[in-house]
Design a protein around this motif. Structure first.
Motif, short mmCIF file in Angstrom:
data_model
loop_
_atom_site.label_atom_id
_atom_site.label_comp_id
_atom_site.label_asym_id
_atom_site.label_seq_id
_atom_site.Cartn_x
_atom_site.Cartn_y
_atom_site.Cartn_z
N TRP A 136 41.79 48.38 73.86
CA TRP A 136 42.13 47.44 72.80
C TRP A 136 42.04 46.01 73.34
N ALA A 137 41.70 45.09 72.47
CA ALA A 137 41.63 43.68 72.86
C ALA A 137 41.91 42.83 71.63
N GLU A 138 42.98 42.05 71.68
CA GLU A 138 43.38 41.22 70.55
C GLU A 138 43.79 39.84 71.02
N THR B 234 31.59 26.71 66.73
CA THR B 234 31.04 27.92 67.31
C THR B 234 32.20 28.77 67.81
N TYR B 235 31.97 30.06 67.99
CA TYR B 235 33.11 30.95 68.20
C TYR B 235 32.67 32.26 68.87
N GLN B 236 33.65 32.91 69.49
CA GLN B 236 33.43 34.24 70.07
C GLN B 236 33.02 35.20 68.95
N MET B 237 31.95 35.93 69.19
CA MET B 237 31.35 36.75 68.14
C MET B 237 32.09 38.07 67.94
N HIS B 238 31.82 38.71 66.78
CA HIS B 238 32.19 40.10 66.48
C HIS B 238 33.68 40.34 66.28
N LEU C 55 47.23 38.46 58.49
CA LEU C 55 47.83 39.77 58.31
C LEU C 55 48.09 40.50 59.62
N ARG C 56 47.39 40.12 60.67
CA ARG C 56 47.57 40.74 61.99
C ARG C 56 46.81 39.90 63.00
N ASP C 57 47.01 40.19 64.29
CA ASP C 57 46.20 39.55 65.32
C ASP C 57 44.73 39.92 65.14
N ALA C 58 43.86 39.07 65.64
CA ALA C 58 42.43 39.34 65.57
C ALA C 58 42.06 40.45 66.54
N ILE C 59 41.22 41.36 66.07
CA ILE C 59 40.61 42.36 66.96
C ILE C 59 39.32 41.73 67.46
N ILE C 60 39.22 41.46 68.78
CA ILE C 60 38.12 40.63 69.26
C ILE C 60 36.95 41.47 69.77
N TRP C 61 35.94 40.76 70.24
CA TRP C 61 34.61 41.31 70.52
C TRP C 61 34.61 42.48 71.48
N PHE D 255 31.31 47.08 66.18
CA PHE D 255 31.20 45.73 65.64
C PHE D 255 32.25 45.52 64.54
N THR D 256 32.20 44.38 63.90
CA THR D 256 33.26 43.98 62.96
C THR D 256 33.44 44.97 61.82
N ALA D 257 32.34 45.50 61.28
CA ALA D 257 32.44 46.45 60.16
C ALA D 257 33.25 47.68 60.57
N ALA D 258 32.98 48.20 61.77
CA ALA D 258 33.72 49.37 62.25
C ALA D 258 35.18 49.03 62.52
N LYS D 259 35.45 47.81 62.99
CA LYS D 259 36.83 47.39 63.22
C LYS D 259 37.60 47.30 61.90
N LEU D 260 36.93 46.79 60.88
CA LEU D 260 37.56 46.74 59.56
C LEU D 260 37.85 48.15 59.05
N ALA D 261 36.92 49.07 59.30
CA ALA D 261 37.14 50.47 58.90
C ALA D 261 38.33 51.06 59.64
N TRP D 262 38.49 50.69 60.90
CA TRP D 262 39.65 51.19 61.68
C TRP D 262 40.95 50.71 61.03
N VAL D 263 41.00 49.45 60.63
CA VAL D 263 42.20 48.94 59.97
C VAL D 263 42.43 49.70 58.66
N LYS D 264 41.38 49.95 57.92
CA LYS D 264 41.50 50.68 56.65
C LYS D 264 42.08 52.07 56.88
N ASP D 265 41.64 52.74 57.97
CA ASP D 265 42.09 54.10 58.26
C ASP D 265 43.48 54.15 58.88
N HIS D 266 43.78 53.20 59.77
CA HIS D 266 45.00 53.29 60.58
C HIS D 266 46.10 52.33 60.15
#
Length: 504
Positions: free
Chosen positions: A53-55, A89-93, A105-111, A143-154
């Motif tokens: 995990w990395a936030e 400019t910013y750290q991606m993903h 709503l929560r800490d950022a899940i980072i790249w 990537f970001t889409a999968a991270k969003l899915a993780w939030v949706k599931d968990h």
């Protein structure tokens, strides 16, 4: 009497993993008036509540951005009301989530977070591997889409409150302007974009059950992404209505800052992560998704510009780790001097720069960082420093060979004279183990963001924006050194392959 020229500035903001950097650039001369890094002398931590995990807290990014801007004003002695435009400019993903009141709503899940690998695998299985590559140019991976899915599931309670999904730079733009926008580059780096349909991916939205309303309005990278609110203008002592005219991920921005915009040109960087970034005009992909394709800053419906990105998670973070683990007694400059006093190959000591999440170039395997060949009677702290820098350079070579197997033929690579490229040892190993000629330039990400803002405002064009870019040095491989490092690399490669085999 000649009237003094009225100053006008461009502000560049770089939201990095370890720090926020900001630069104030004279819009007419492109002179860097001042630049700062916040925090100074230390690096922001990554929260890791569980392995993989990395936030980080976006509120900390925002606090650092405000501090950096006020430091610029103080150190430049300049009137920030003369800032004409802002670039970010910013750290991606990363994944940043806010509710309808723009509250986090929560800490950022980072790249470098690896928790969403299973969600990514499920999407590939359902959509089909070949279709993912043809339409998205990537597997969803973590990537970001999968991270969003993780939030949706968990975290369904969190997901139910989401109003907007953003990447890190989008959140800073939101705080500055109360506006959320998206770009094709942003959506593609999150693996939300269908390149064939030139639209949000129905495959991704349908499989994960995402509402397209979660994203801001899609517009060009070089366009107005909101204007500075009156409240923020008062707090930052800037002009209300100042436009944000550029917003792009760090590796796209690094390429921009080095004038890497045309097919065949490549850039590299060795910050927290290590990257090689090559521009192409084709919708190409790696069959194993070990390298990734995203819309470059100048990608348009009528002009295909894809950035092929190789990422090594454990670059500068490895150098920071070894510094901290040896007592943080030496500066990075002192570490570089100590490493230079040790012979090539560090007397048989090898380092493997993994251990910072799933490595995409290793097909999303999670390997651990480590040393091999430690001799307690021979190896010193200086050997550790040299071995770490060599190991990072060897990882670049490993990834570059993947890019070459996909058709990359470049012989010259550009980089900013910063981070690990400040080390003569690292630069020497890099050029000799890769065989690339390295051109180093006096620029950095925050300056690149400021120049990007100038392009977005119309002050510059792609053709003239980099006329004053200064090449600081050129390093070319040497035949004898190439052979020497090739022998060391082959030993490193053999042991890396053994780790990969054990993790199959």
């Amino acid at each position: 009497m000649i009237a003094e020229r009225k100053k006008r500035f461009l502000l560049g903001i770089d939201v990095g993993t370890s720090a926020v950097k900001a630069a104030l650039v004279d819009a007419d001369t492109q002179e860097v008036v001042a630049s700062v890094s916040c925090p100074e002398g230390v690096e922001r931590e990554i929260k890791s509540a569980r392995q993989g995990w990395a936030e980080q807290d976006p509120e900390q990014w925002w606090a650092d951005v405000k501090t950096a801007i006020l430091w610029l004003r103080e150190r430049a002695g300049a009137n920030l009301e003369a800032v004409e435009a802002i670039g970010i400019t910013y750290q991606m993903h990363g994944l940043v989530l806010t509710d309808a009141q723009q509250n986090l709503l929560r800490d950022a899940i980072i790249w470098c977070d690896s928790r969403a690998l299973q969600e990514g695998v499920a999407a590939v299985d359902a959509i089909g591997a070949e279709r993912c590559l043809q339409q998205l140019l990537n597997y969803p991976g973590n990537f970001t889409a999968a991270k969003l899915a993780w939030v949706k599931d968990h975290e369904p309670d969190v997901y139910a409150k989401i109003d907007k999904v953003m990447l890190p730079g989008d959140y800073i733009a939101l705080r500055l302007s109360n506006t959320v926008t998206s770009t094709v580059s942003m959506l593609s780096e999150g693996v939300f974009w269908d390149f064939k349909e030139q639209a949000l991916s129905r495959d991704i939205l349908d499989f994960f059950g995402f509402n397209p309303g979660l994203f801001g309005t899609t517009q060009a990278v070089f366009s107005t992404h909101g204007v500075l609110s009156a409240a923020m203008a008062r707090e930052l002592q800037m002009k209300p209505g100042t436009p944000i005219t550029y917003k792009a991920g760090d590796q796209l921005n690094n390429a921009l800052s080095l004038n890497v915009l045309k097919p065949g040109e490549i850039a590299t960087t060795a910050g927290t992560s290590g990257v090689i970034y090559a521009v192409t005009d084709q919708l190409v992909y790696d069959p194993l998704s070990r390298i990734n394709g995203f819309a470059h800053v100048n990608h348009l419906p009528e002009q295909t510009r894809i950035g092929l990105l190789l990422c090594i998670n454990g670059a500068g973070i490895s150098n920071r780790w070894i510094r901290d683990s040896t007592g943080a007694k030496y500066s990075y400059a002192q570490m570089n001097e100590m490493a230079a006093a040790v012979p090539a190959g560090a007397d048989g000591l090898l380092y493997f720069p993994f251990g910072n999440g799933a490595e995409r170039m290793l097909e999303n395997r999670i390997l651990q960082a480590g040393f091999a060949g430690i001799d307690l009677n021979k190896h010193t702290t200086a050997h550790l420093y040299r071995a770490v820098q060599e190991g990072i350079a060897f990882a670049f070579r490993y990834g570059l060979d993947i890019m070459r197997s996909n058709g990359l033929q470049a012989k010259v690579v550009k980089a900013g004279k910063a981070n690990l490229f400040l080390s003569r040892v690292f630069a020497e190993v890099f050029v000799n183990v890769t065989g690339l000629t390295l051109e180093l330039y006096d620029t950095d990400a925050s300056v690149g963001a400021a120049i990007g803002a100038g392009i977005g405002l119309g002050i510059y064009t792609e053709a003239n924006a980099f006329e004053k870019l200064h090449r600081a040095a050129v390093m070319a491989p040497e035949a004898g050194q190439r052979q020497r490092y090739e022998t060391i690399y082959q030993d490193w490669l053999q042991q890396t392959d053994q780790q990969i085999f054990q993790n199959k």
